[in-house]
Design an enzyme around this catalytic site. Structure first.
Site, PDB file in Angstrom:
ATOM      1  N   ARG A 325       0.826  -1.209   0.000  1.00 44.76           N
ATOM      2  CA  ARG A 325       0.000   0.000   0.000  1.00 44.76           C
ATOM      3  C   ARG A 325       0.859   1.258   0.000  1.00 44.76           C
ATOM      4  O   ARG A 325       0.451   2.293  -0.533  1.00 44.76           O
ATOM      5  CB  ARG A 325      -0.966   0.002   1.188  1.00 44.76           C
ATOM      6  CG  ARG A 325      -1.984   1.130   1.123  1.00 44.76           C
ATOM      7  CD  ARG A 325      -3.058   1.006   2.190  1.00 44.76           C
ATOM      8  NE  ARG A 325      -4.144   0.110   1.838  1.00 44.76           N
ATOM      9  CZ  ARG A 325      -5.278   0.505   1.272  1.00 44.76           C
ATOM     10  NH1 ARG A 325      -5.466   1.788   0.974  1.00 44.76           N
ATOM     11  NH2 ARG A 325      -6.227  -0.366   1.002  1.00 44.76           N
ATOM     12  N   GLU A 730      -9.299   6.378   7.465  1.00 51.02           N
ATOM     13  CA  GLU A 730      -7.867   6.595   7.261  1.00 51.02           C
ATOM     14  C   GLU A 730      -7.501   7.863   6.488  1.00 51.02           C
ATOM     15  O   GLU A 730      -6.507   8.518   6.819  1.00 51.02           O
ATOM     16  CB  GLU A 730      -7.267   5.375   6.547  1.00 51.02           C
ATOM     17  CG  GLU A 730      -7.302   4.115   7.383  1.00 51.02           C
ATOM     18  CD  GLU A 730      -6.922   2.881   6.570  1.00 51.02           C
ATOM     19  OE1 GLU A 730      -5.936   2.229   6.929  1.00 51.02           O
ATOM     20  OE2 GLU A 730      -7.618   2.581   5.581  1.00 51.02           O
TER      21      GLU A 730
END
Length: 778
Positions: A325, A730
Site C-alpha cells: 500500500r 484513514e
C-alpha cells in the site's frame, strides 16, 4: 415521494445523512461504557502475565522456571511445549510467528512463557523470577543496520512500473536524488490489549477479545488449541481505540488465555501492563525512501524511481500488504509519466510491525510530497504550484493512469484544492508570512497546502466482503448484528442508521449488539476504512429482504398493488390505510412471515495481480486537502500549529457529525506521527520509549489554535456505495502532512528558501533545531 412525505422522513431520528451522536458517547463521558476489563469476572478467574526475553537476538540455552512456579499464587506456567495445537499465531499463514519462543528469541520483549496466577499482581511478579541462559547472536534494529548486514526480506517485495523509467529518467532537463527517513508510531490506544477466556464443555471456549478482527482471533485460538473454528466464540462490544494495532496483535493474548482456560477449567484474563503492551506488540512501520526524480523547467515530473525500505520486525505479520500500500500511494495525487517503484520489507530484530491507520499509505504519500517539495525549491516556486501542475488529469485524460495501471476516474482533487485555497485565503496568508519572515530574526512562520488521494478497499480481494444479521421482533423493535467492530469511530451508529433508514423508523428502535463470531461468520477485519462500506451494505441487504417480505404481506393482506405500499416515518401506508410499523410487523408474524434475514455484500469491480503489478485494487478514492500554518523558534526548535483549514471529501456523509470527528481526530493523530511521536531503541535492542513518560502523543493543547474543518457537501460517491458515502477512517490522517511541510518552509526561510531542508519525520524540536543550524551554514 411528495414534499410532505419528505418533510416527515426528515424528522425521524434514524435517517441516513443526519448528524446523530455516537451511540455510546454518553456512556464514554460518564464512565458507564462497558469494556472487557469492566465485565464482571466469573468466580475463580485467574490472571496471566508474559515472561519476556531480555535479548534482541539470542539462542535459548536453558530455561529455569522453578522459582516462577513456586511463587505465591502461581497455578500454572505455559511454555511452548504446553501448546496443545500449533505454536503459531502468524496472521498470514507463513508460520513465522511463534506464540511462545522455543529455541531462539528475535526481539527484546518476545514472549517466552506465560504465568497463570490467582491475581494479576502475582502473575506479573512471578514472571520476573525466571532464570534464562542465552547465547547472544548478531542483531540489528533499524533499516540501515538491516541493509548493512544483508538482512533477509520478511516477504517477497513488490514492483510497480509504467512507461520507460530506465531510459526516460535521463531525458528531462533536471534530475535530483534524495533520501527521506520516516519514523514509526505507537498506536497508544487508551485500552491496552486484553482477553478474557471462559471454558465451555467439550472443545468449546468463549473469548472476549479487544480485537478489530474477531474471526482472525477465532481462527488463531482454534489453531493453537488444535480444535475446529466452530468450538471458539469470540465477542467484542467495543474497544478503547484500535487504529490497526488490534487487527492481529491481540491474537497472542487471546490464544494464551484460551490455552490456560481449557487446561485449568477456569476463566482466565490477560491484561498486559502498558509497558509490556508497547514492548510486545507491533507499531507503524518505519520507512526509508530513496528517490530519483527527473523534471522540466516548470517543475513538471517526467520520471520517478523510488525504493521504499521498511523496518518490518522479526516476522511478516502484515508487512507485505503494508509495504504494498505504500507503493500504491507513492504517487500521492500526482501523475508520474514514467515510474519505477520497489518495496524492500526488511527483517529487523524488533517486534514485528503491523497495521496502523493508513496501512503504509501515509509513508508512501509522504515520500511523494517530499519529491514535490524538492522540485519546488529547485525551480524556485511555491510547492502548491508544483502540486497543481502535476495533479492527475491536469493536462487531459492521458494523465489518469496510476503506477499500478488503474484509471483515476473519480478525480476531484483539483476542485478540493481550489476551493480550500480560496476559503483559507492561502495566497494572501503566504505573502504575509514571506513578509513576516524577512522582519523576524527568531520566530519564523511557514504555510503549506497538501492534498490527499487515498484508495479504498482491502488490497487482498477476498477481504472485501461482509455479513449482517437483522431481526424484527413482534413489537417492531429491531436487532442488528454485523461483522464490524466498534473502536470509537462510530461504525455501529452509522450501520444502525442504514437499517433505520431502510424501514423509515426512529433509531431508538434499532438495538446494536456486540460483534460475535456466533452470529456473523468469516468476517473481515474492521480496517482499510471499509467498515461502513462493507457492513452498511450487508445490513442494508438484510433489511431489504425483510422489507420485501413485509411489502408482499401487505399486498396480500390489503389486496393492493406494490406501488400502494409505502414506508412512512414509523408507519406504513397500505392503499388508503396508515398502519403503525409495529402493527404491521405483528400482523406479519401471525401470517408466518419470516422477520429475520442474513445480509451479505462483496465489493464489485476490483481485482489485483500482485506479481504483474496491475489491476484495480481500489473501488474508489477519497480526497481531501489541508492548509496548515506554523511558527517555529529558531533558537530552540520548538513550534506550534497556529491554524489548520481542512476540506475533506466523504461523499454523501452518512453522519456528518461522526465524520467531522474522524477528520479532526485523524489529523491530530497524523500530526503526532510527524512531529512528536518518536520510537527509539538502544544498542541492546531495547525499546526505550515504552510508556507515557518517554513517548509523547499530542495533547489537547497541541491541536491547531484555529481549527476549521468542512466537508465537501457537493460530493457524492460515483460508485453505488451505501448512501453514496465515502470512507473516512484513514484518509484524514494524511492531511497532517501539511504540518510537516509548513515546518519545512519555516526552516527553509533561514536560508532564504534556496534549498529544501530535507526534514525527516518526526520533526521533533531537536530535529527542527538541527535543520535550522544546517540552514545557517549554507
Amino acid at each position: 415521494m411528495d414534499n410532505s412525505t419528505f418533510e416527515q422522513k426528515s424528522t425521524i431520528t434514524g435517517a441516513m445523512h443526519v448528524s446523530l451522536r455516537h451511540d455510546s458517547a454518553h456512556k464514554h463521558v460518564t464512565g458507564t461504557a462497558e469494556y472487557i476489563d469492566d465485565i464482571r469476572e466469573p468466580a475463580d478467574t485467574l490472571h496471566a502475565a508474559l515472561g519476556m526475553a531480555d535479548r534482541a537476538h539470542a539462542e535459548i540455552l536453558s530455561l529455569d522456571l522453578d522459582a516462577v512456579r513456586a511463587a505465591a499464587g502461581v497455578v500454572w506456567v505455559i511454555t511452548a511445549e504446553d501448546i496443545p495445537g500449533f505454536n503459531d499465531v502468524a496472521a498470514t499463514g507463513r508460520h513465522d510467528e511463534p506464540l511462545l519462543a522455543e529455541k531462539e528469541v528475535q526481539f527484546h520483549g518476545q514472549p517466552i512463557f506465560a504465568v497463570i496466577a490467582e491475581t494479576r499482581d502475582q502473575a506479573r511478579r512471578a514472571a520476573r523470577l525466571a532464570r534464562i541462559e542465552y547465547r547472544d547472536l548478531p542483531h540489528w534494529t533499524d533499516i540501515d543496520g538491516a541493509i548493512e548486514n544483508g538482512a533477509p526480506l520478511v516477504v517477497q517485495p513488490m514492483t510497480l512500473t509504467r512507461g520507460e523509467p530506465d531510459t526516460e529518467i535521463d531525458k528531462a532537463p533536471h534530475r535530483l536524488q534524495g533520501r527521506m527517513v520516516i519514523g514509526g508510531q505507537e498506536h497508544f490506544y487508551l485500552e491496552s490489549h486484553i482477553a478474557l477466556a471462559i471454558p465451555g464443555e467439550d472443545d468449546d471456549v468463549t473469548v472476549w477479545s479487544s480485537t478489530q478482527h474477531p474471526s482472525e482471533v477465532q481462527h488463531m485460538v482454534a489453531h493453537v488449541l488444535g480444535v475446529a473454528n466452530n468450538a471458539v466464540t469470540v465477542n467484542i462490544r467495543r474497544m478503547g481505540g484500535g487504529f490497526g494495532g488490534k487487527e492481529t496483535q491481540g491474537n497472542q493474548f487471546a490464544a494464551l488465555a484460551a490455552v490456560a482456560a481449557k487446561k485449568l477449567g477456569r476463566a482466565v484474563k490477560f491484561r498486559p501492563d502498558r509497558d509490556e503492551d508497547m514492548s510486545a506488540t507491533g507499531k507503524r512501520h518505519d520507512f526509508r525512501v530513496d528517490y530519483d526524480v527527473a523534471f522540466d523547467d516548470d517543475g513538471r515530473i517526467h520520471a520517478v524511481d523510488s525504493t521504499y525500505a521498511a523496518r518490518c520486525g522479526y516476522c511478516a505479520d502484515l508487512s507485505g500488504p503494508v509495504t504494498d500500500r505504500a507503493l500504491f500511494h507513492a504517487d500521492s495525487s500526482y501523475f508520474f509519466p514514467h515510474v519505477h517503484l520497489t518495496s524492500q520489507p526488511l527483517k529487523t530484530h524488533t517486534v514485528s510491525n503491523t497495521a496502523f491507520r493508513g496501512f503504509g499509505g501515509p509513508q508512501g504519500m509522504l515520500g511523494a510530497e517530499r519529491i514535490i517539495e524538492e522540485i519546488a525549491y529547485a525551480v524556485g516556486k511555491d510547492p502548491l504550484e508544483i502540486r497543481k501542475l502535476n495533479f492527475y488529469g491536469h493536462q487531459g485524460s492521458g494523465r489518469t493512469l496510476t503506477p499500478y495501471h488503474q484509471e483515476v476516474e473519480d478525480n476531484v482533487i483539483a476542485r478540493i484544492v481550489e476551493e480550500l485555497e480560496a476559503s483559507s485565503d492561502y495566497q494572501a496568508r503566504r505573502q504575509a508570512i514571506l513578509a513576516f519572515n524577512e522582519e523576524s530574526p527568531v520566530i519564523r512562520k511557514g504555510i503549506a497546502l497538501t492534498p490527499v488521494k487515498f484508495g479504498i478497499s482491502f488490497t487482498m480481494t477476498a477481504y472485501n466482503q461482509a455479513g449482517a444479521l437483522v431481526h424484527i421482533y413482534q413489537d417492531g423493535s429491531i436487532h442488528l448484528n454485523h461483522g464490524g467492530t466498534e473502536m470509537g469511530q462510530g461504525l455501529y451508529i452509522k450501520v444502525a442508521q442504514v437499517v433505520a433508514d431502510a424501514f423509515n423508523v426512529d433509531i431508538e428502535r434499532v438495538k446494536i449488539t456486540a460483534t460475535t463470531t456466533e452470529k456473523v461468520p468469516n468476517t473481515s477485519a474492521t480496517a482499510a476504512s471499509s467498515g461502513s462500506d462493507l457492513n452498511g451494505m450487508a445490513a442494508y441487504d438484510a433489511a431489504r429482504q425483510i422489507k420485501e417480505r413485509l411489502i408482499d404481506f401487505a399486498m396480500r393482506q390489503f389486496e393492493v398493488p406494490r406501488e400502494e405500499v409505502e414506508f412512512l416515518p414509523n408507519q406504513v401506508r397500505v392503499g388508503k390505510d396508515i398502519v403503525p410499523f409495529d402493527t404491521l410487523v405483528r400482523a406479519a408474524y401471525y401470517d408466518r412471515v419470516q422477520l429475520s434475514a442474513a445480509g451479505f455484500y462483496k465489493t464489485p469491480d476490483i481485482h489485483w495481480d500482485r506479481e504483474a503489478g496491475r489491476g484495480r485494487p481500489f473501488y474508489y478514492y477519497a480526497y481531501g486537502a489541508a492548509v496548515s500554518e506554523v511558527s517555529i523558534d529558531t533558537l530552540t526548535g520548538e513550534y506550534q500549529v497556529d491554524r489548520t483549514d481542512i476540506l475533506h471529501d466523504v461523499g454523501k456523509s452518512l453522519n456528518p457529525a461522526i465524520d467531522i470527528g474522524q477528520i479532526e481526530g485523524g489529523f491530530v493523530q497524523g500530526m503526532g506521527w510527524l512531529t512528536t511521536e518518536e520510537l527509539w531503541w538502544d544498542d541492546k535492542g531495547r525499546l526505550r520509549t515504552h510508556a507515557p513518560s518517554t513517548y509523547k502523543i499530542p495533547l489537547a493543547s497541541d491541536r491547531p489554535k484555529v481549527f476549521n474543518v468542512k466537508l465537501a457537501e457537493w460530493s457524492q460517491n460515483a460508485e453505488p456505495t451505501i448512501g453514496r458515502s465515502k470512507a473516512v477512517g484513514e484518509p484524514p490522517f494524511m492531511l497532517a502532512i501539511s504540518v510537516l511541510e509548513a515546518i519545512s518552509m519555516a526552516v527553509a526561510s533561514v536560508a532564504d528558501y534556496r534549498v529544501c531542508p530535507r526534514l525527516d519525520a518526526p520533526a521533533t524540536p531537536e530535529r527542527v533545531l538541527m535543520a535550522v543550524e544546517r540552514m545557517k551554514d549554507l
